[in-house]
Design an enzyme around this catalytic site. Structure first.
Site, short mmCIF file in Angstrom:
data_model
loop_
_atom_site.label_atom_id
_atom_site.label_comp_id
_atom_site.label_asym_id
_atom_site.label_seq_id
_atom_site.Cartn_x
_atom_site.Cartn_y
_atom_site.Cartn_z
N SER A 140 0.87 -1.18 0.00
CA SER A 140 0.00 0.00 0.00
C SER A 140 0.90 1.23 0.00
O SER A 140 2.12 1.12 0.13
CB SER A 140 -0.93 0.00 1.22
OG SER A 140 -0.21 -0.11 2.43
N ILE A 176 -8.39 -5.58 9.08
CA ILE A 176 -9.18 -6.15 7.98
C ILE A 176 -8.39 -5.97 6.70
O ILE A 176 -8.24 -4.87 6.18
CB ILE A 176 -10.55 -5.46 7.88
CG1 ILE A 176 -11.33 -5.64 9.18
CG2 ILE A 176 -11.34 -6.01 6.72
CD1 ILE A 176 -12.67 -4.93 9.20
N GLY A 177 -7.88 -7.08 6.17
CA GLY A 177 -6.99 -7.04 5.01
C GLY A 177 -5.56 -6.88 5.47
O GLY A 177 -4.95 -5.83 5.30
N GLY A 181 1.25 -9.42 6.67
CA GLY A 181 1.46 -9.33 8.12
C GLY A 181 2.37 -8.22 8.60
O GLY A 181 2.73 -8.19 9.78
N THR A 199 -7.42 -12.06 6.00
CA THR A 199 -7.08 -11.92 4.60
C THR A 199 -7.89 -12.93 3.79
O THR A 199 -8.39 -13.92 4.35
CB THR A 199 -5.57 -12.16 4.36
OG1 THR A 199 -5.29 -12.08 2.95
CG2 THR A 199 -5.13 -13.52 4.87
N CYS A 356 -0.84 2.99 -13.12
CA CYS A 356 -1.35 3.44 -11.82
C CYS A 356 -0.58 4.67 -11.33
O CYS A 356 -1.18 5.58 -10.73
CB CYS A 356 -1.27 2.31 -10.80
SG CYS A 356 -2.51 1.01 -11.06
#
Length: 389
Positions: A140, A176-177, A181, A199, A356
């Site tokens: 991310s 969440i997601g 890890g 996940t 992107c």
């Protein structure tokens, strides 16, 4: 890495159709021009693909070697900055409209389809993601305000999240997601919290469990709609893009149910500058099936009555830098990966990362971190940003 070309069609290319030539020139792009962002057509089939299917045809014809470009990120930036999606006509216009309508009519992210994106994207190969990402494998946007490399940008982002959540030792945090890890590991090790991470990717679960071994972390392979329990803090990083418009209300209702009245929820998500029913068809077909980028309105109208907005932090330009760093890592390590992936995959992945980057450079794409609380929470929340070290 040499690009695959179709030699039968690379000689004596006709001039581009007038409609394509004029459309691209609106974005400052010349077919077979000399600027880095100019498209270099090698096969005339590129024209028919673009005319018929616009962004899907553009991406697929690149993967097929019908055209090339020295700077795909700059090409896509210019196409988006000129809003050419709204100016295409004929079959291309119908194709764009159909993809938007399909997302509007059907719940493409229902619970029966929840694991598709895990199988088709996150499970394609841990070797790829290990080479492309930072050591903690954070997939991310990094936070680059005070960082000069990818690893530091991701560590700064993780610490900022933990501070925004006001994590305290012994608290129970839901992620969440959870990806591979990285955040669960960081929060448990440095902030002393107990983490439950979920996940929809089997490969992510394997590495996350290994990474967090010996820490108070559980990693579960389930969809968010199967969750129960009670948590002091909840965080979701880069997962909301898979929830879908028809499920936003349910998603926030589940968070509301799981979060203690005095708790904090942090939502980290890509955001679209305007509301849209669909996503880019090429991205949907090849990278993130059933994705949907939310707008600010998508979020605000679905949290009303459930959460208060304590903080809304936008650092979308940092995603451009993050994607370029991933692209550099991918290409630097391609010689180690190429035996496991095809030449077509190489072109697809390059196009994904660079297109992107162009999306965020155009500012159509944003990156938001929202801090949300229930009205019942009494402590005053103070917004947090990373300070220079």
């Amino acid at each position: 890495m040499s690009f695959v070309t179709t030699s039968d069609h690379t000689h004596s290319l006709a001039s581009p159709p007038k409609v394509i030539d004029q459309l691209f020139k609106k974005a400052g792009i010349n077919v077979n021009g000399k600027q880095p962002w100019d498209i270099q057509v090698k096969d005339q089939r590129a024209y028919s693909e673009i005319l018929r299917r616009w962004s899907l045809g553009l991406g697929e014809s690149y993967m097929s070697g019908y055209w090339d470009c020295r700077s795909i990120d700059e090409l896509i930036y210019r196409l988006l900055d000129a809003n050419l999606d709204e100016q295409v006509t004929g079959l291309a216009q119908l194709n764009v409209a159909w993809h938007r309508l399909k997302a509007q009519l059907f719940n493409l992210q229902n619970i029966h389809r929840a694991f598709i994106v895990g199988e088709r994207h996150y499970d394609i190969g841990n070797d790829l993601f290990k080479k492309m990402l930072d050591p903690l494998m954070i997939y991310s946007c990094g936070y680059w305000q005070y960082a000069d490399n990818l690893e530091q940008a991701q560590l700064d982002k993780l610490d900022m999240i933990c501070r925004k959540l006001e994590l305290k030792p012994g608290e129970r945090m839901l992620e969440i997601g959870c990806g591979w890890g990285g955040l669960a590991y960081y929060a448990a090790k440095y902030y002393g919290v107990n983490v439950v991470g979920i996940t929809v990717s089997k490969e992510q679960q394997k590495i996350a469990q290994q990474r967090c071994e010996g820490l108070p972390v559980e990693i579960e392979l389930i969809d968010y709609r199967s969750l129960d329990g009670s948590f002091d803090k909840i965080v979701s990083v880069g997962m909301f893009e898979h929830v879908g418009q028809k499920n936003y209300q349910q998603f926030f209702s589940i968070i509301n149910r799981l979060l203690n009245d005095s708790g904090i929820f942090l939502l980290h998500t890509i955001g679209n500058a305007i509301s849209s029913h669909g996503t880019d068809p090429w991205i949907n077909n090849y990278i993130f099936p059933n994705g949907k980028i939310p707008s600010s309105q998508d979020i605000t109208k679905n949290i009303e009555g459930q959460f208060l907005i304590e903080d809304w932090h936008n650092f979308g330009s940092d995603y451009d830098k993050t994607l370029i760093a991933w692209h550099r890592n991918f290409n630097d390590h391609w010689y180690e990966l190429r035996n496991n992936y095809s030449d077509r995959f190489y072109k697809m992945w390059n196009y994904y990362l660079l297109s992107c980057a162009g999306y965020f450079r155009s500012r159509h794409g944003q990156l938001w971190q929202l801090v949300l609380t229930k009205r019942q929470r009494r402590p005053i929340y103070r917004s947090i940003r990373i300070e220079p070290t």
